[in-house]
Write an enzyme that holds these catalytic residues in place. Sequence first.
Site, PDB file in Angstrom:
ATOM      1  N   ARG A  47       0.772  -1.247  -0.037  1.00 52.05           N
ATOM      2  CA  ARG A  47      -0.154  -0.115   0.005  1.00 52.05           C
ATOM      3  C   ARG A  47       1.022   1.298   0.094  1.00 52.05           C
ATOM      4  O   ARG A  47       0.526   2.221  -0.470  1.00 52.05           O
ATOM      5  CB  ARG A  47      -0.948  -0.040   1.046  1.00 52.05           C
ATOM      6  N   LYS A  96     -19.125 -16.308   2.253  1.00 52.68           N
ATOM      7  CA  LYS A  96     -20.653 -16.417   2.537  1.00 52.68           C
ATOM      8  C   LYS A  96     -21.411 -15.778   1.113  1.00 52.68           C
ATOM      9  O   LYS A  96     -20.954 -14.963   0.658  1.00 52.68           O
ATOM     10  CB  LYS A  96     -20.901 -15.349   3.717  1.00 52.68           C
ATOM     11  N   GLY A  99      -8.798  -7.627  -1.073  1.00 52.09           N
ATOM     12  CA  GLY A  99      -9.348  -8.871  -0.009  1.00 52.09           C
ATOM     13  C   GLY A  99      -8.609 -10.028  -0.130  1.00 52.09           C
ATOM     14  O   GLY A  99      -7.279 -10.226  -0.511  1.00 52.09           O
ATOM     15  N   GLY A 122     -13.244  -4.270   0.461  1.00 48.27           N
ATOM     16  CA  GLY A 122     -14.673  -3.697   0.424  1.00 48.27           C
ATOM     17  C   GLY A 122     -15.203  -2.755  -0.458  1.00 48.27           C
ATOM     18  O   GLY A 122     -16.343  -2.539  -1.165  1.00 48.27           O
TER      19      GLY A 122
END
Length: 402
Positions: free
Chosen positions: A38, A202, A359, A382
């Site tokens: 980053r 999920k 992610g 996200g």
Amino acid sequence: MSLNKKSIDDINVKGKRVLCRCDFNVPLKDGKITDENRLVAALPTIKKLIADGGKVILCSHLGKPKGEPKPELSLAPVAARLSELLGQEVKFAADPEVVGPNAKAAVAAMKDGDVILLENTRYRAEETKNGEAFSKELASLCDVFVNDAFGTAHRAHCSNVGVAQLVDTAVVGYLMEKEINFLGNAVENPVRPFVAILGGAKVADKLNVISNLLEKCDTLIIGGGMAFTFLKAKGYEIGASLVDDEKIGYCKEMMEKAEKLGKKLLLPVDAVCAKAFPNPIDAEIEVTVCAADAIPADMLGLDIGPKSAEEFAEAVKTAKTVVWNGPMGVFENPILAKGTIAVAKALAETDATTIIGGGDSAAAVNQLGFGDKMTHISTGGGASLEFLEGKELPGVAAANDK
């Protein structure tokens, strides 16, 4: 959608105080940065602002200090490492209240091309609530605001949205521009065939993504834990595999939607199964390959099987654009990483534009050594998910239009 937002190429920052929101949310271990991706990703924007003679004031959050100063979440190590990466001093303003006497004095003393870094913006409780007082304090330090933090673009906080609304000039940096161009174009204007691959645990996390991508892509591949809810919706025996019983109806709807739109929806045909989830996650584990419609009652699926991996890889070979978000199995375990590796390998070997949506998938691709073979790896998990849902990101919306 190309973004109709002003970038740092559209403005002149010479002699101006520039507050630049970066994403320096890096992993730390014993005060040492363990992955500096980053920091490196932010360098082009910072170097451009320095070269143009701006007075560069950097800010970022780190971890979740929950609105109070936590020494172990200080950005001091980031200032030290950035000084080395830039080859010039990045002065650290060590104020527990972020905009305090150190920051104000440091900014007042700046010459053109100087760089300072403020303390962790989440030391302030107002940051995550977009509270006006903190936004005003940040705005008081600068003439121009640059947002280069894609990783938090889906959140409306003081340091990316509040402050942008209080300065006359608010633009995006190079990293933000790149993210929006890659993710935005891939979804809104892809070179076809467009194959989207979704994984992860999920279904609930990806409801809107599945629905939006079915409208945009030609083939949607579903792997990972979320595939078992789809398989159960088809009436398959999935044993003790992860399932979201409340979303079975939704999965049926999505399969019908795919059929109605004439899209291919690929689900696993086999799975790597075990008696229990590995504990610890990288423990030795005994596995067996089962057909996707006949998983024994006492076993659970933990990765896509070899036939599925082959089918998914074949689908990737036909693509001109591939977007991938979410691993195919429990990739942290070498025995259960084969499905994720097979997909990563297929992406590495294709000439298509390959975009990895942040992610876990970004972590998997980098850990498995395929990072440099991808066209673009998103820096925000996200944020990239919300982008793939077709949502407008507040951190992007707050920048000035061209």
